[in-house]
Design a protein around this motif. Structure first.
Motif, PDB file in Angstrom:
ATOM      1  N   SER A  74      36.140  37.455  47.308  1.00 48.80           N
ATOM      2  CA  SER A  74      36.831  37.081  46.076  1.00 48.80           C
ATOM      3  C   SER A  74      38.262  36.700  46.422  1.00 48.80           C
ATOM      4  CB  SER A  74      36.830  38.260  45.093  1.00 48.80           C
ATOM      5  OG  SER A  74      37.660  38.000  43.970  1.00 48.80           O
ATOM      6  N   TRP A  75      38.836  35.779  45.651  1.00 50.14           N
ATOM      7  CA  TRP A  75      40.275  35.541  45.759  1.00 50.14           C
ATOM      8  C   TRP A  75      41.006  36.804  45.340  1.00 50.14           C
ATOM      9  CZ3 TRP A  75      42.672  31.346  47.852  1.00 50.14           C
ATOM     10  CH2 TRP A  75      41.872  30.238  48.121  1.00 50.14           C
ATOM     11  N   ALA A  76      42.060  37.161  46.080  1.00 52.65           N
ATOM     12  CA  ALA A  76      42.820  38.384  45.807  1.00 52.65           C
ATOM     13  C   ALA A  76      44.319  38.128  45.904  1.00 52.65           C
ATOM     14  CB  ALA A  76      42.404  39.486  46.776  1.00 52.65           C
ATOM     15  N   GLY A  77      44.736  36.934  45.569  1.00 54.97           N
ATOM     16  CA  GLY A  77      46.132  36.523  45.648  1.00 54.97           C
ATOM     17  C   GLY A  77      46.181  35.015  45.750  1.00 54.97           C
ATOM     18  N   ASP A  78      47.386  34.457  45.726  1.00 52.23           N
ATOM     19  CA  ASP A  78      47.512  33.002  45.798  1.00 52.23           C
ATOM     20  C   ASP A  78      47.092  32.443  47.156  1.00 52.23           C
ATOM     21  OD1 ASP A  78      48.467  32.740  43.192  1.00 52.23           O
ATOM     22  OD2 ASP A  78      50.522  33.173  43.811  1.00 52.23           O
ATOM     23  N   SER A  79      47.207  33.244  48.217  1.00 53.49           N
ATOM     24  CA  SER A  79      46.846  32.747  49.547  1.00 53.49           C
ATOM     25  C   SER A  79      46.049  33.771  50.346  1.00 53.49           C
ATOM     26  CB  SER A  79      48.116  32.356  50.324  1.00 53.49           C
ATOM     27  OG  SER A  79      48.994  33.461  50.439  1.00 53.49           O
ATOM     28  N   ARG A  80      45.372  34.679  49.665  1.00 60.08           N
ATOM     29  CA  ARG A  80      44.532  35.633  50.388  1.00 60.08           C
ATOM     30  C   ARG A  80      43.247  35.907  49.621  1.00 60.08           C
ATOM     31  NH1 ARG A  80      46.475  41.997  49.821  1.00 60.08           N
ATOM     32  NH2 ARG A  80      46.118  42.142  47.570  1.00 60.08           N
ATOM     33  N   LEU A  81      42.258  36.414  50.363  1.00 61.34           N
ATOM     34  CA  LEU A  81      40.988  36.809  49.792  1.00 61.34           C
ATOM     35  C   LEU A  81      40.667  38.231  50.235  1.00 61.34           C
ATOM     36  CD1 LEU A  81      40.434  33.629  51.152  1.00 61.34           C
ATOM     37  CD2 LEU A  81      38.687  33.830  49.394  1.00 61.34           C
ATOM     38  N   GLY A  98      27.420  50.032  50.933  1.00 62.38           N
ATOM     39  CA  GLY A  98      26.476  49.324  50.082  1.00 62.38           C
ATOM     40  C   GLY A  98      27.086  48.320  49.143  1.00 62.38           C
ATOM     41  N   VAL A  99      28.214  47.696  49.510  1.00 60.30           N
ATOM     42  CA  VAL A  99      28.891  46.752  48.619  1.00 60.30           C
ATOM     43  C   VAL A  99      28.119  45.439  48.572  1.00 60.30           C
ATOM     44  CG1 VAL A  99      30.988  45.433  48.193  1.00 60.30           C
ATOM     45  CG2 VAL A  99      31.138  47.782  49.039  1.00 60.30           C
ATOM     46  N   MET A 100      27.760  45.025  47.359  1.00 63.06           N
ATOM     47  CA  MET A 100      27.032  43.782  47.163  1.00 63.06           C
ATOM     48  C   MET A 100      27.860  42.727  46.429  1.00 63.06           C
ATOM     49  SD  MET A 100      24.355  44.558  48.742  1.00 63.06           S
ATOM     50  CE  MET A 100      23.410  43.085  48.400  1.00 63.06           C
ATOM     51  N   ALA A 101      28.920  43.152  45.755  1.00 65.32           N
ATOM     52  CA  ALA A 101      29.796  42.221  45.037  1.00 65.32           C
ATOM     53  C   ALA A 101      31.189  42.819  44.997  1.00 65.32           C
ATOM     54  CB  ALA A 101      29.283  41.960  43.624  1.00 65.32           C
ATOM     55  N   ILE A 102      32.193  41.951  45.008  1.00 70.95           N
ATOM     56  CA  ILE A 102      33.591  42.387  44.979  1.00 70.95           C
ATOM     57  C   ILE A 102      34.345  41.529  43.984  1.00 70.95           C
ATOM     58  CG2 ILE A 102      34.380  40.862  46.831  1.00 70.95           C
ATOM     59  CD1 ILE A 102      35.375  44.526  46.588  1.00 70.95           C
ATOM     60  N   ALA A 103      35.255  42.132  43.233  1.00 73.43           N
ATOM     61  CA  ALA A 103      36.059  41.396  42.250  1.00 73.43           C
ATOM     62  C   ALA A 103      37.518  41.776  42.434  1.00 73.43           C
ATOM     63  CB  ALA A 103      35.598  41.718  40.829  1.00 73.43           C
ATOM     64  N   ALA A 104      38.364  40.768  42.523  1.00 73.25           N
ATOM     65  CA  ALA A 104      39.803  40.971  42.636  1.00 73.25           C
ATOM     66  C   ALA A 104      40.493  39.942  41.772  1.00 73.25           C
ATOM     67  CB  ALA A 104      40.255  40.849  44.090  1.00 73.25           C
ATOM     68  N   SER A 105      41.727  40.230  41.423  1.00 66.29           N
ATOM     69  CA  SER A 105      42.553  39.293  40.662  1.00 66.29           C
ATOM     70  C   SER A 105      43.639  38.746  41.570  1.00 66.29           C
ATOM     71  CB  SER A 105      43.182  40.008  39.462  1.00 66.29           C
ATOM     72  OG  SER A 105      44.171  39.201  38.849  1.00 66.29           O
ATOM     73  N   GLU A 106      44.102  37.533  41.292  1.00 65.01           N
ATOM     74  CA  GLU A 106      45.256  37.020  42.034  1.00 65.01           C
ATOM     75  C   GLU A 106      46.488  37.881  41.788  1.00 65.01           C
ATOM     76  OE1 GLU A 106      42.518  33.488  41.740  1.00 65.01           O
ATOM     77  OE2 GLU A 106      43.176  35.078  40.382  1.00 65.01           O
ATOM     78  N   ASP A 107      46.556  38.534  40.629  1.00 63.91           N
ATOM     79  CA  ASP A 107      47.600  39.519  40.359  1.00 63.91           C
ATOM     80  C   ASP A 107      47.270  40.772  41.172  1.00 63.91           C
ATOM     81  OD1 ASP A 107      49.292  41.498  39.417  1.00 63.91           O
ATOM     82  OD2 ASP A 107      49.076  40.944  37.313  1.00 63.91           O
ATOM     83  N   ALA A 159      50.715  35.543  38.618  1.00 63.32           N
ATOM     84  CA  ALA A 159      51.477  36.089  37.489  1.00 63.32           C
ATOM     85  C   ALA A 159      50.611  36.260  36.241  1.00 63.32           C
ATOM     86  CB  ALA A 159      52.659  35.173  37.169  1.00 63.32           C
ATOM     87  N   GLN A 160      49.313  35.934  36.344  1.00 63.29           N
ATOM     88  CA  GLN A 160      48.422  36.006  35.188  1.00 63.29           C
ATOM     89  C   GLN A 160      47.613  37.307  35.237  1.00 63.29           C
ATOM     90  OE1 GLN A 160      48.985  33.394  33.121  1.00 63.29           O
ATOM     91  NE2 GLN A 160      50.363  32.719  34.755  1.00 63.29           N
TER      92      GLN A 160
END
Length: 614
Positions: free
Chosen positions: A528-535, A568-577, A332-333
């Protein structure tokens, strides 16, 4: 079984299938078995539409043993709450002692069924033994917790012919149920229950932090009531040591309650037994918050939850606003900004909603790391977006600075003596309590550290079951779980560990009971974390090519599409939202983002190392 189960050449009635949208449209059985001889393997049929409802068929009069086996296995995939029809294939004694709720074994293609050819004289007259066999994919235990599994499955089922009625029935069988992967996906759904972290509160507000505990429930068998019962029964054994529940021990639904559904105002009333009747208002609010977080994961339109004690006495009610005031919930953040390094290795940021928009330019953050006092290789921004931790360009030192114009940069908080840049410090990671995590990849002396509030003395974290060298680390917002990329013999695996702390004894924190989150990936280049219970993870599937996918922390397969392909992905960023766009760093395109329903869009050609807070 059903769609998965392997059978023979000639179809016989096995189960009836009804499409909920069409009323009572009946179909004949979906698999078959021969009347005599060995039961041969056949190809698994495609997965059925999730709207299909399956109703079991009782045994026919004078059914042959093969038909009894077929009918029973088909009945295990039905939508009956208590497996009443499946029990009709058992003797009275077997029906009384069989516990289908004890476990579910998931096989790759459903069980093959073959007669067990006993030596002459070993099988009693009017009895037969069949062998169920297959390749394990997973198990679901009595707490409804999923765990990946492999290896072969082999179990015996014994049948006997009743001397009086002349009917064949199963008189001995394994506990639990067994079915193929596609039947499991049709019959079960994943839902995250919510508890509170025992050792983490939000640094700025002191709120308790919600922790997701995923379980699987039968999707067409009163799932809301199932989930409520599961939540009240307590957390799974894996998560239990690091979370607490606000429900008093012994709290349960009032006797006879079932069929829980929200009213026309999307409000759910949950009748509880007397164990919950004497709690104070603050604790009651936390109890209702646990339920609202959990049930909105199942039914997103749910507006509020009311708890009711014996005699219909109203205990408390909480809506979304009240729940978010009572507890901090990572999903929720919504982060204010996306952060990354520009072409000069300075820390810059873009408002989350405008990242990639035409005419939007990333601006340096306030403070020394935005002014380029230290060139950076990677960084992490605290959950409250007030502090940044950065790894120097050579990977040797970790620096921490406030995101304030007058902030200063002191000496390194952690340093590595690794010989090369890839043998030094990992990208750091923050939890909601303000604890900073980083690993030293020096193969001569590898370490995992946690730094209290990012400024305390680094504390070494023990990982007693670590199967290799930590290459990457991401702590969950709740501070109760951590994701690790671990390398051994040139292969990487994505593991989830529980963070154990023992403040009373003064022992160092530990990461324990590691389990796989992506068992079929063997090379992990980013996660990366991409939710409360997933990556979200980028990796190489065994025998396949690099791909990007979402994975559940329990190792189960997620429904829904994977992110669009990106090379060519070297880094990934996700939000729990989950409403916030996925962002990546590609060697070919720089920093890019993936808005919902669109293709990857360029954000900054020269940018690297994108992160959201955390």
């Amino acid at each position: 079984m059903g769609d998965d189960r392997e059978g023979g050449a000639r179809h016989r009635p096995g189960r009836a299938v009804a499409y909920a949208v069409c009323g009572a449209v009946l179909l004949s059985g979906c698999a078959s078995m021969p009347d005599s001889g060995d039961l041969r393997d056949v190809e698994s049929t495609p997965r059925q539409d999730t709207a299909v409802r399956v109703f079991a068929m009782p045994p026919a009069e004078d059914a042959e043993p093969s038909e009894i086996m077929q009918g029973f296995l088909e009945a295990l995939t039905s939508d009956e709450p208590q497996y009443d029809t499946a029990r009709k294939y058992l003797t009275a004694d077997a029906a009384r002692t069989w516990r289908p709720e004890r476990s579910a074994t998931v096989l790759a293609n459903g069980p093959s069924v073959v007669p067990d050819h006993q030596p002459a004289g070993r099988e009693a007259p009017d009895t037969l033994t069949y062998v169920l066999a297959g390749t394990r994919v997973a198990t679901v235990d009595a707490q409804q917790a999923y765990a990946p599994a492999d290896g072969s499955y082999r179990n015996r089922v014994h049948l006997a012919k009743d001397a009086k009625s002349g009917q064949w029935r199963i008189d001995s069988l394994p506990q639990g149920v067994v079915m193929g992967k596609t039947d499991f996906q049709r019959n079960y759904t994943s839902v995250s229950k919510y508890y509170f972290a025992s050792s983490t509160t939000v640094r700025t507000t002191g709120q308790p932090v919600a922790v997701a505990d995923p379980v699987f429930v039968r999707s067409k068998v009163d799932p809301m009531t199932q989930v409520v019962r599961s939540l009240l029964a307590g957390p799974t054994s894996w998560l239990g040591p690091v979370v607490r529940s606000s429900f008093p021990t012994g709290t349960a639904l009032r006797k006879g309650v079932s069929g829980l559904v929200p009213d026309d105002q999307n409000r759910l009333t949950v009748p509880l037994n007397a164990k919950a009747s004497r709690v104070g208002s603050a604790r009651c609010t936390e109890m209702a918050t646990q339920l609202l977080f959990t049930l909105r994961n199942l039914t997103p339109t749910l507006e509020s939850v009311e708890l009711e004690g014996p005699g219909g006495h109203r205990l408390c009610e909480v809506n979304e606003e009240g729940a978010e005031a009572a507890a901090w919930h990572a999903s929720a953040q919504r982060p204010d900004d996306l952060y990354f390094l520009d072409g000069k290795h300075r820390l810059v940021r873009l408002p989350t909603g405008s990242a990639g928009s035409t005419g939007t330019t990333a601006l340096p953050v306030p403070g020394p790391l935005g002014q380029g006092e230290r060139q950076l290789r990677s960084m992490a921004v605290s959950r409250d977006e007030r502090t940044v931790a950065g790894i120097g360009a050579d990977g040797r030192n970790l620096y921490v600075s406030s995101l304030e114009p007058d902030g200063s940069l002191g000496g390194p908080v952690v340093s590595s003596q690794g010989a090369g840049v890839d043998d030094r410090l990992t990208t750091p990671s923050w939890d909601a309590g303000g604890n900073l995590w980083v690993a030293d990849r020096d193969p001569r002396d590898p370490k995992l550290y946690v730094v209290d509030q990012g400024v305390g003395k680094p504390v070494r974290v023990t990982v007693p079951e670590l199967p290799g060298l930590i290459r990457d680390v991401r702590v969950a917002a709740d501070g109760a779980r951590v994701a690790l990329v671990v390398e051994k013999d040139g292969k990487q695996s994505l593991l989830i560990g529980r963070i154990a702390r023992d403040e009373d004894s003064g022992e160092n924190p530990a990461v324990v009971e590691l389990r796989p989150a992506a068992p079929d990936l063997e090379q992990i280049t980013a996660m990366s974390w991409a939710g409360d219970s997933r990556l979200v993870a980028v990796g190489l599937e065994q025998g396949g090519v690099h791909q990007m996918r979402y994975v559940q922390i329990d190792g189960s397969t997620l429904d829904g599409p994977a992110p669009a392909a990106l090379s060519g992905v070297m880094a990934i960023a996700a939000s729990e939202d989950e409403r916030v766009p996925l962002v990546a760093y590609s060697e070919d395109d720089g920093v890019v983002r993936l808005p919902a329903g669109a293709q990857w869009q360029k954000v900054d050609k020269d940018g690297t190392a994108p992160v959201y807070p955390g």
